[in-house]
Scaffold this active site. Structure first.
Site, PDB file in Angstrom:
ATOM      1  N   TYR A   1     -40.651 -19.501   7.962  1.00  0.00           N
ATOM      2  CA  TYR A   1     -39.700 -19.149   6.912  1.00  0.00           C
ATOM      3  C   TYR A   1     -38.297 -19.611   7.291  1.00  0.00           C
ATOM      4  O   TYR A   1     -37.579 -20.219   6.489  1.00  0.00           O
ATOM      5  CB  TYR A   1     -39.732 -17.639   6.674  1.00  0.00           C
ATOM      6  CG  TYR A   1     -38.889 -17.176   5.507  1.00  0.00           C
ATOM      7  CD1 TYR A   1     -39.369 -17.270   4.213  1.00  0.00           C
ATOM      8  CD2 TYR A   1     -37.627 -16.624   5.709  1.00  0.00           C
ATOM      9  CE1 TYR A   1     -38.604 -16.830   3.133  1.00  0.00           C
ATOM     10  CE2 TYR A   1     -36.853 -16.191   4.645  1.00  0.00           C
ATOM     11  CZ  TYR A   1     -37.349 -16.298   3.352  1.00  0.00           C
ATOM     12  OH  TYR A   1     -36.586 -15.874   2.291  1.00  0.00           O
TER      13      TYR A   1
ATOM     14  N   LYS B   1     -36.147 -22.469   5.272  1.00  0.00           N
ATOM     15  CA  LYS B   1     -34.856 -22.129   4.677  1.00  0.00           C
ATOM     16  C   LYS B   1     -33.716 -22.891   5.347  1.00  0.00           C
ATOM     17  O   LYS B   1     -32.728 -23.253   4.698  1.00  0.00           O
ATOM     18  CB  LYS B   1     -34.628 -20.624   4.748  1.00  0.00           C
ATOM     19  CG  LYS B   1     -35.571 -19.810   3.877  1.00  0.00           C
ATOM     20  CD  LYS B   1     -35.461 -20.194   2.408  1.00  0.00           C
ATOM     21  CE  LYS B   1     -36.269 -19.276   1.503  1.00  0.00           C
ATOM     22  NZ  LYS B   1     -36.138 -19.633   0.070  1.00  0.00           N
TER      23      LYS B   1
END
Length: 257
Positions: free
Chosen positions: A159, A163
């Site tokens: 993640y 991002k």
């Protein structure tokens, strides 16, 4: 004052959570909105946001969209032509993905997250950029990153990687598209109270969450409207000289001791 009159926005992942709040705020400020999502029904319950906007006299449409498929993103952007063509693209669709130490992480899980959270931004940005360049009127692309894209967090390595990729992708694309008056910015929410933080990755309402909240200078978790307000600014002419920027929406937690 309506900030987005005569503008048309496409919001991926717009049916629920942050995307729903963005779509609603954009409509409140006069924009026509194309809600692009896998399903129209919001996870929070209630009427689909495109129907709610239409019932209140606004312009809105829903397009079924899987952001891992470029063709779906092209279709979502094309739907904006009904309202005069795309002015704003909000690449919001995303998932939490595996919360697993790297040594136990299955590559297929990693790949799924990257397909949605990073490839999806690529697809949406490309489709929007092509349309904006053809129209020749400039535009605004807003990519939803996270505080995890500013700082690495153990346990959610994929993640954070995705991002962080969104952040630098946004900066690079801003350089490419700036000469054509297309602005590209990244928004980095902290803990915002949505189904993602109450169900998918429970933080809000937990004992650990309450401890975390006490480290936030504003002493509260964010609401979707907090993020939507920043997106509204970036979509509007108030931000006409703002591009290649990251705006953190986390109550001050990332940059405070």
């Amino acid at each position: 004052m309506a900030l987005l009159t005569d503008k048309t926005a496409v919001v991926t992942g717009g049916a629920s959570g942050l995307g729903r709040a963005v779509a609603e705020l954009f409509a409140d400020h006069g924009a026509a909105v194309v809600v692009a999502d896998l399903r129209s029904e919001p996870r929070e319950g209630g009427a689909p946001i495109h129907e709610r906007i239409a019932d209140q006299g606004g312009d809105a449409a829903f397009v079924e969209c899987d952001v891992t498929r470029y063709e779906d993103c092209v279709d979502a952007v094309a739907a904006a032509e009904e309202f005069g063509g795309i002015d704003v693209m909000v690449n919001n669709a995303g998932i939490v993905g595996p919360q697993t130490p790297l040594v136990d992480l299955d590559f297929d899980e990693y790949q799924t997250l990257m397909e949605v959270n990073l490839r999806g931004v690529f697809h949406g940005s490309k489709a929007a950029a092509i349309a904006m360049l053809e129209q020749g009127n400039g535009g605004s692309i807003i990519n939803m990153s996270s505080v995890a894209g500013m700082q690495g967090y153990g346990g959610i390595t994929p993640y954070s990687a995705a991002k962080g990729g969104v952040r630098l992708f946004s900066y690079a694309l801003a350089s490419e598209l700036g000469p054509d008056d297309i602005r590209v910015n990244a928004v980095h929410p902290g803990v915002i109270e949505t189904a993602m933080t109450t169900e998918d990755s429970p933080t809000v309402g937990t004992e650990e969450g309450e401890k975390l909240k006490q480290t936030i200078p504003l002493r509260r978790f964010g609401q979707p409207e907090d993020v939507a307000g920043v997106c509204g600014f970036l979509a509007s002419d108030l931000a006409s000289y703002v591009t290649a920027e990251s705006i953190v929406v986390d109550g001050g937690n990332l940059n405070s001791a």
